[in-house]
Design a protein around this motif. Structure first.
Motif, PDB file in Angstrom:
ATOM      1  N   TRP A 283     -76.331 -22.063  70.811  1.00 56.83           N
ATOM      2  CA  TRP A 283     -76.493 -21.826  72.251  1.00 56.83           C
ATOM      3  C   TRP A 283     -75.971 -23.034  73.041  1.00 56.83           C
ATOM      4  O   TRP A 283     -75.372 -22.870  74.105  1.00 56.83           O
ATOM      5  N   GLY A 284     -76.231 -24.236  72.516  1.00 58.32           N
ATOM      6  CA  GLY A 284     -75.747 -25.439  73.190  1.00 58.32           C
ATOM      7  C   GLY A 284     -74.231 -25.480  73.255  1.00 58.32           C
ATOM      8  O   GLY A 284     -73.642 -25.832  74.286  1.00 58.32           O
ATOM      9  N   ASN A 285     -73.561 -25.109  72.151  1.00 55.39           N
ATOM     10  CA  ASN A 285     -72.098 -25.070  72.153  1.00 55.39           C
ATOM     11  C   ASN A 285     -71.571 -23.980  73.091  1.00 55.39           C
ATOM     12  O   ASN A 285     -70.577 -24.182  73.808  1.00 55.39           O
ATOM     13  N   LEU A 286     -72.235 -22.826  73.093  1.00 50.35           N
ATOM     14  CA  LEU A 286     -71.823 -21.751  74.001  1.00 50.35           C
ATOM     15  C   LEU A 286     -71.977 -22.181  75.459  1.00 50.35           C
ATOM     16  O   LEU A 286     -71.182 -21.788  76.318  1.00 50.35           O
ATOM     17  N   ASN A 287     -73.001 -23.013  75.711  1.00 47.65           N
ATOM     18  CA  ASN A 287     -73.253 -23.433  77.085  1.00 47.65           C
ATOM     19  C   ASN A 287     -72.158 -24.359  77.623  1.00 47.65           C
ATOM     20  O   ASN A 287     -72.034 -24.553  78.826  1.00 47.65           O
ATOM     21  N   SER A 288     -71.376 -24.937  76.704  1.00 45.22           N
ATOM     22  CA  SER A 288     -70.241 -25.756  77.156  1.00 45.22           C
ATOM     23  C   SER A 288     -69.043 -24.888  77.538  1.00 45.22           C
ATOM     24  O   SER A 288     -68.082 -25.374  78.142  1.00 45.22           O
ATOM     25  N   LYS A 289     -69.115 -23.581  77.198  1.00 44.44           N
ATOM     26  CA  LYS A 289     -68.007 -22.664  77.484  1.00 44.44           C
ATOM     27  C   LYS A 289     -68.383 -21.598  78.518  1.00 44.44           C
ATOM     28  O   LYS A 289     -67.513 -21.120  79.245  1.00 44.44           O
ATOM     29  N   PHE A 290     -69.657 -21.211  78.533  1.00 45.84           N
ATOM     30  CA  PHE A 290     -70.097 -20.132  79.419  1.00 45.84           C
ATOM     31  C   PHE A 290     -71.170 -20.642  80.372  1.00 45.84           C
ATOM     32  O   PHE A 290     -71.902 -21.583  80.056  1.00 45.84           O
ATOM     33  N   ALA A 291     -71.276 -19.993  81.515  1.00 51.56           N
ATOM     34  CA  ALA A 291     -72.270 -20.363  82.517  1.00 51.56           C
ATOM     35  C   ALA A 291     -73.688 -20.139  81.994  1.00 51.56           C
ATOM     36  O   ALA A 291     -73.937 -19.223  81.209  1.00 51.56           O
ATOM     37  N   THR A 292     -74.624 -20.983  82.423  1.00 51.63           N
ATOM     38  CA  THR A 292     -76.012 -20.902  81.967  1.00 51.63           C
ATOM     39  C   THR A 292     -76.613 -19.532  82.256  1.00 51.63           C
ATOM     40  O   THR A 292     -77.280 -18.929  81.404  1.00 51.63           O
ATOM     41  N   ARG A 293     -76.399 -19.025  83.460  1.00 57.52           N
ATOM     42  CA  ARG A 293     -76.998 -17.733  83.812  1.00 57.52           C
ATOM     43  C   ARG A 293     -76.391 -16.584  83.007  1.00 57.52           C
ATOM     44  O   ARG A 293     -77.078 -15.609  82.688  1.00 57.52           O
ATOM     45  N   THR A 294     -75.114 -16.693  82.685  1.00 56.75           N
ATOM     46  CA  THR A 294     -74.486 -15.677  81.835  1.00 56.75           C
ATOM     47  C   THR A 294     -75.165 -15.638  80.476  1.00 56.75           C
ATOM     48  O   THR A 294     -75.494 -14.563  79.950  1.00 56.75           O
ATOM     49  N   GLY A 334     -84.938 -19.304  71.303  1.00 55.72           N
ATOM     50  CA  GLY A 334     -84.125 -20.515  71.267  1.00 55.72           C
ATOM     51  C   GLY A 334     -83.157 -20.554  72.429  1.00 55.72           C
ATOM     52  O   GLY A 334     -83.002 -21.577  73.111  1.00 55.72           O
ATOM     53  N   GLY A 335     -82.503 -19.420  72.679  1.00 54.55           N
ATOM     54  CA  GLY A 335     -81.587 -19.351  73.810  1.00 54.55           C
ATOM     55  C   GLY A 335     -82.299 -19.525  75.133  1.00 54.55           C
ATOM     56  O   GLY A 335     -81.860 -20.291  75.994  1.00 54.55           O
ATOM     57  N   TYR A 336     -83.416 -18.821  75.290  1.00 52.04           N
ATOM     58  CA  TYR A 336     -84.137 -18.915  76.571  1.00 52.04           C
ATOM     59  C   TYR A 336     -84.618 -20.343  76.827  1.00 52.04           C
ATOM     60  O   TYR A 336     -84.454 -20.875  77.934  1.00 52.04           O
ATOM     61  N   ASN A 337     -85.232 -20.975  75.835  1.00 50.92           N
ATOM     62  CA  ASN A 337     -85.777 -22.317  76.039  1.00 50.92           C
ATOM     63  C   ASN A 337     -84.696 -23.311  76.467  1.00 50.92           C
ATOM     64  O   ASN A 337     -84.884 -24.090  77.405  1.00 50.92           O
ATOM     65  N   LEU A 338     -83.583 -23.285  75.769  1.00 48.57           N
ATOM     66  CA  LEU A 338     -82.497 -24.224  76.087  1.00 48.57           C
ATOM     67  C   LEU A 338     -81.875 -23.914  77.442  1.00 48.57           C
ATOM     68  O   LEU A 338     -81.676 -24.805  78.272  1.00 48.57           O
ATOM     69  N   LEU A 339     -81.632 -22.645  77.698  1.00 51.02           N
ATOM     70  CA  LEU A 339     -80.907 -22.258  78.910  1.00 51.02           C
ATOM     71  C   LEU A 339     -81.767 -22.345  80.156  1.00 51.02           C
ATOM     72  O   LEU A 339     -81.278 -22.717  81.228  1.00 51.02           O
ATOM     73  N   ALA A 340     -83.059 -22.022  80.036  1.00 46.75           N
ATOM     74  CA  ALA A 340     -83.946 -22.166  81.194  1.00 46.75           C
ATOM     75  C   ALA A 340     -84.061 -23.630  81.587  1.00 46.75           C
ATOM     76  O   ALA A 340     -84.081 -23.978  82.773  1.00 46.75           O
ATOM     77  N   PHE A 341     -84.125 -24.514  80.584  1.00 45.84           N
ATOM     78  CA  PHE A 341     -84.184 -25.952  80.863  1.00 45.84           C
ATOM     79  C   PHE A 341     -82.898 -26.410  81.549  1.00 45.84           C
ATOM     80  O   PHE A 341     -82.935 -27.127  82.555  1.00 45.84           O
ATOM     81  N   ASN A 342     -81.755 -25.969  81.023  1.00 44.51           N
ATOM     82  CA  ASN A 342     -80.486 -26.351  81.644  1.00 44.51           C
ATOM     83  C   ASN A 342     -80.315 -25.729  83.021  1.00 44.51           C
ATOM     84  O   ASN A 342     -79.665 -26.308  83.895  1.00 44.51           O
ATOM     85  N   PHE A 343     -80.910 -24.573  83.230  1.00 44.83           N
ATOM     86  CA  PHE A 343     -80.858 -23.918  84.533  1.00 44.83           C
ATOM     87  C   PHE A 343     -81.550 -24.767  85.598  1.00 44.83           C
ATOM     88  O   PHE A 343     -81.021 -24.990  86.678  1.00 44.83           O
TER      89      PHE A 343
END
Length: 418
Positions: A283-294, A334-343
């Motif tokens: 998820w962290g690697n994907l977040n470097s390519k795709f928007a957090t909300r996506t 795992g995705g939600y925890n990382l992405l909500a924090f980055n959001f």
């Protein structure tokens, strides 16, 4: 990135030492959180004599305590030495939580559950007070361009530790008399609390960028007036409310309804953690390519599917279904925890970030608090219902509602970036 995190402190710049400390400090915190929390928290409450409604109330406390973050955010200008206050609040949180292990020795048996809930509440008020300060400090410390990958690696390391702790904790409880097993777990956590305090002191004390607003109401109006942020937050808060009717009580269902032993429950939960550990990295690697909300739009249906998959118990062996459920849940959570924090740290203005974090935490905290309470109440009311309703029915219906939300509403409120 991994090399920078793991290098010895003496060879690092100040910034890299801070990144290293954030990883190392999280290890003892993870040990405590997994030997005293999760399925082992449920096991300890059952040992103390708690029923489903009391367990639901206890599981709701960490989310309810999020409300204190609003107070901290209002008075953030008084917490300029963020390292000191993170240290103080965090130590009080962990000392109180570890002290719940003394309840069977110091408290009359009829008050065991009430004493635990009281101490647990104060402990997590301190934890959430530290949380908003820690998030603000770490957000300033981690460069934006590596944030997704850094937290992906950090979370992967911590969930590896969590998986090991949970397996060891389950084995300790299975191989020792129940009371003695909990004593061993609490002694380990007492030692981890000392280690954690030493690491917290090593954080850099970065200067706090003050809000440009002087009025508390104007500070609060910033996130409340940000329609894109607010709608996304309200949607996520509602999703969490419904999710928490079922997901936090998975361990209760496995232990008290399906009647699995400690070993199976901890093995299944450990599998979830291992899956989550790897998912953080990806998820962290994907977040470097795709928007957090996506990516959030992708993660939420996965959580819904995990709840729906409980219905497989009707056709397949229970253990197999529960392993599949927790693998899918590990990917989604795992995705939600990382992405909500980055959001909340990536999509918010730096000077107003503490208030944005506090509003997000308060709204998701309220619904996260109501969810387990409602779930515990539902299980209590349905304790005389057919076995399928108690074992997988509630989770299945919850998953169906979550899936409708994720697919019908999620794409509208989580579209685009600010």
């Amino acid at each position: 990135m991994l090399k920078d995190i793991l290098l010895p402190r003496r060879r690092m710049s100040m910034q890299r030492r801070g990144l290293h400390t954030a990883v190392v400090e999280g290890i003892p915190a993870t040990i405590i959180g997994n030997l005293l929390g999760g399925p082992l928290l449920t096991a300890y409450l059952l040992y103390l004599g708690a029923k489903s409604d009391a367990i639901g109330a206890a599981l709701a406390i960490p989310a309810f305590a999020n409300l204190v973050q609003l107070v901290i955010a209002f008075y953030m200008h008084r917490f300029e030495n963020r390292r000191l206050y993170v240290l103080m609040f965090s130590l009080v949180h962990r000392i109180l939580w570890v002290a719940t292990g003394l309840i069977p020795f110091w408290v009359p048996e009829s008050y065991w559950v009430a004493a635990y809930i009281g101490m647990f509440t104060v402990s997590f008020i301190c934890a959430q007070s530290a949380g908003v300060l820690w998030t603000s400090l770490v957000a300033d410390m981690v460069p934006a361009q590596v944030r997704g990958r850094y937290f992906g690696i950090r979370n992967t390391i911590h969930w590896a530790v969590a998986s090991l702790c949970l397996l060891i904790g389950g084995q300790i409880l299975n191989r020792m008399p129940e009371g003695s097993g909990f004593v061993v777990l609490y002694v380990i956590c007492a030692a981890a609390t000392v280690w954690n305090g030493i690491e917290l002191f090593r954080y850099p004390n970065l200067p706090l960028e003050r809000s440009i607003e002087t009025s508390k109401w104007k500070m609060l109006k910033k996130p409340l007036g940000d329609r894109t942020y607010l709608f996304a937050t309200l949607f996520l808060a509602t999703f969490i409310l419904i999710q928490n009717i079922a997901v936090p009580l998975f361990s209760y269902v496995m232990l008290d309804i399906v009647k699995l032993n400690y070993t199976w429950v901890t093995v299944i939960t450990t599998i979830q953690m291992i899956v989550m550990m790897f998912s953080y990295y990806y998820w962290g690697n994907l977040n470097s390519k795709f928007a957090t909300r996506t990516l959030l739009r992708w993660a939420l249906p996965i959580i819904a599917f995990a709840c729906l998959l409980w219905s497989g118990m009707e056709l397949l062996p229970t253990i197999l279904v529960l392993v599949i459920v927790h693998c899918v849940l590990g990917i989604g959570i795992g995705g939600y925890n990382l992405l909500a924090f980055n959001f909340i740290i990536g999509d918010t203005p730096k000077s107003e970030r503490p208030m944005y974090i506090a509003v997000f935490s308060a709204l998701t905290g309220i619904t996260g608090f109501i969810g387990p309470l409602l779930g515990g109440w539902i299980y209590k009311r349905l304790e005389d219902s057919p076995y399928w309703v108690q074992s997988y029915g509630i989770s299945m219906f919850t998953g169906a509602l979550l899936l409708v939300m994720a697919l019908a509403i999620g794409p509208t409120v989580l579209k685009g970036e600010k």
